[in-house]
Design a protein around this motif. Sequence first.
Motif, PDB file in Angstrom:
ATOM      1  N   THR A 139       0.767  -1.299  -0.492  1.00 16.41           N
ATOM      2  CA  THR A 139       0.025   0.173   0.170  1.00 16.41           C
ATOM      3  C   THR A 139       1.313   1.038   0.046  1.00 16.41           C
ATOM      4  O   THR A 139       2.450   1.573   0.240  1.00 16.41           O
ATOM      5  N   MET A 140       0.305   2.448  -0.368  1.00 16.80           N
ATOM      6  CA  MET A 140       0.670   3.737  -0.193  1.00 16.80           C
ATOM      7  C   MET A 140       0.039   4.762  -0.167  1.00 16.80           C
ATOM      8  O   MET A 140      -1.484   4.628  -0.401  1.00 16.80           O
ATOM      9  N   ASN A 141       0.467   5.511   0.232  1.00 20.98           N
ATOM     10  CA  ASN A 141      -0.327   6.842   1.019  1.00 20.98           C
ATOM     11  C   ASN A 141      -0.598   8.170  -0.310  1.00 20.98           C
ATOM     12  O   ASN A 141       0.036   8.038  -1.070  1.00 20.98           O
ATOM     13  N   GLU A 163       2.503  10.725   1.228  1.00 17.45           N
ATOM     14  CA  GLU A 163       2.922  10.881   2.060  1.00 17.45           C
ATOM     15  C   GLU A 163       3.811   9.632   3.055  1.00 17.45           C
ATOM     16  O   GLU A 163       3.572   9.183   2.935  1.00 17.45           O
ATOM     17  N   LYS A 164       5.447   9.764   3.568  1.00 17.42           N
ATOM     18  CA  LYS A 164       5.976   8.556   3.605  1.00 17.42           C
ATOM     19  C   LYS A 164       5.958   8.101   4.801  1.00 17.42           C
ATOM     20  O   LYS A 164       5.133   8.708   5.832  1.00 17.42           O
ATOM     21  N   GLU A 165       6.073   6.978   4.696  1.00 18.30           N
ATOM     22  CA  GLU A 165       6.218   6.060   5.710  1.00 18.30           C
ATOM     23  C   GLU A 165       4.811   5.342   6.770  1.00 18.30           C
ATOM     24  O   GLU A 165       4.487   5.438   7.510  1.00 18.30           O
ATOM     25  N   GLN A 166       4.173   5.464   5.458  1.00 17.89           N
ATOM     26  CA  GLN A 166       2.279   5.660   5.741  1.00 17.89           C
ATOM     27  C   GLN A 166       1.401   4.434   4.890  1.00 17.89           C
ATOM     28  O   GLN A 166       0.565   3.719   5.316  1.00 17.89           O
ATOM     29  N   ASN A 194       5.233   1.038   7.594  1.00 19.81           N
ATOM     30  CA  ASN A 194       6.178   2.608   7.842  1.00 19.81           C
ATOM     31  C   ASN A 194       7.060   2.586   6.578  1.00 19.81           C
ATOM     32  O   ASN A 194       8.432   2.073   5.694  1.00 19.81           O
ATOM     33  N   ILE A 195       6.375   1.565   5.500  1.00 19.47           N
ATOM     34  CA  ILE A 195       6.339   1.594   4.089  1.00 19.47           C
ATOM     35  C   ILE A 195       6.513   2.654   3.579  1.00 19.47           C
ATOM     36  O   ILE A 195       4.980   3.376   3.473  1.00 19.47           O
ATOM     37  N   SER A 196       6.775   3.494   1.955  1.00 24.74           N
ATOM     38  CA  SER A 196       6.691   4.932   1.237  1.00 24.74           C
ATOM     39  C   SER A 196       5.460   4.062   0.206  1.00 24.74           C
ATOM     40  O   SER A 196       4.284   4.901  -0.150  1.00 24.74           O
ATOM     41  N   THR A 197       6.493   3.737  -0.697  1.00 28.68           N
ATOM     42  CA  THR A 197       5.680   3.469  -1.936  1.00 28.68           C
ATOM     43  C   THR A 197       5.889   2.096  -2.259  1.00 28.68           C
ATOM     44  O   THR A 197       6.784   1.911  -2.889  1.00 28.68           O
ATOM     45  N   SER A 198       5.178   0.742  -1.660  1.00 29.56           N
ATOM     46  CA  SER A 198       5.226  -0.119  -2.088  1.00 29.56           C
ATOM     47  C   SER A 198       5.551  -0.622  -3.461  1.00 29.56           C
ATOM     48  O   SER A 198       4.256  -0.607  -4.188  1.00 29.56           O
ATOM     49  N   ASN A 199       6.226  -1.179  -4.185  1.00 27.87           N
ATOM     50  CA  ASN A 199       6.657  -1.372  -5.783  1.00 27.87           C
ATOM     51  C   ASN A 199       6.879  -2.516  -5.857  1.00 27.87           C
ATOM     52  O   ASN A 199       6.636  -3.880  -5.084  1.00 27.87           O
TER      53      ASN A 199
END
Length: 295
Positions: A117-119, A123-126, A144-149
């Motif tokens: 998931t990602m914000n 926003e970072k680490e959401q 605490n992931i920012s943009t899971s890819n």
Amino acid sequence: MTEKIELVLDAKAELGEGPCWDARTGILYWVDIEGEKVCAFNPTTGENKEIVLDQQVSAVVPTLNKDKLIVALEKGLFYLQEQTEELQLITEIERNLPDNRTNDGKCDAYGRFWIGTMNKKEEKEQGALYCLDTNGEFTKKLDNISTSNGLAWDKNNNYMYYIDTPTQKVLRYEFALDTAILGKAVEVVDFSDEEGFPDGMTIDQEGMLWIAHWGGSKVSRWNPNTNKKLEDIELPVLNVTSCTFGGGNLQELYITTARTGMSEEQLEKYPLSGGLFKATTKVAGMQSAFVADSI
């Protein structure tokens, strides 16, 4: 290493993503996240079937049942019957976090489905990384992931490779296939001197990683044992999102791209943005795994 690159579908996708090859049928599944579409591309006929949904869809993977797909919508995982286009909820995801959505997802060799998931406001680490096990258990694996890819597993399933895009790194986790437990993580690729950001990823039979460059107009091949880049594949688009191997011998690298957020000047410079591309390679990739029927 790469012989030629061609545009196979001028899809003009807003945010093409998540390519997944079904070796049983010779169909490439992929999604247009912002276009809210699940796509099934037939390379033989050139037909691209579209299933339009009512919300963003970030990932698609076939199940062992050939008529059923698993899709990641904004707030949950669903079965999608390809013929009837009927959706069936499997599990909700982060309903308590309205500013989050799902992003990249992939199946491991055991038949589990992994989804990050990602914000939406970046926003970072959401965000986080989750795993849907074959018994239906849904577990948070990383926080605490920012943009899971990008996700990939080596051919012996001893390691899982993972990209959290803003970190500009690829991490390699020790991986237990029978339990899905993640162990120690080490950095294996440093992207900080590269053009763009690391996005989606796949792996070949030699254990080398192929990484899409968001904002970098390319896919690059890396040796994770040495942190050395081996090859660049340049594309006539700005934002390259993901890639996967397909074709009868798994030597056709299918590449998704995006046009979202681009200015008129950028779109004039890169008119094929959002297209689906294919690069013919001299090395074979790993076959995509399917989600277990038991989920």
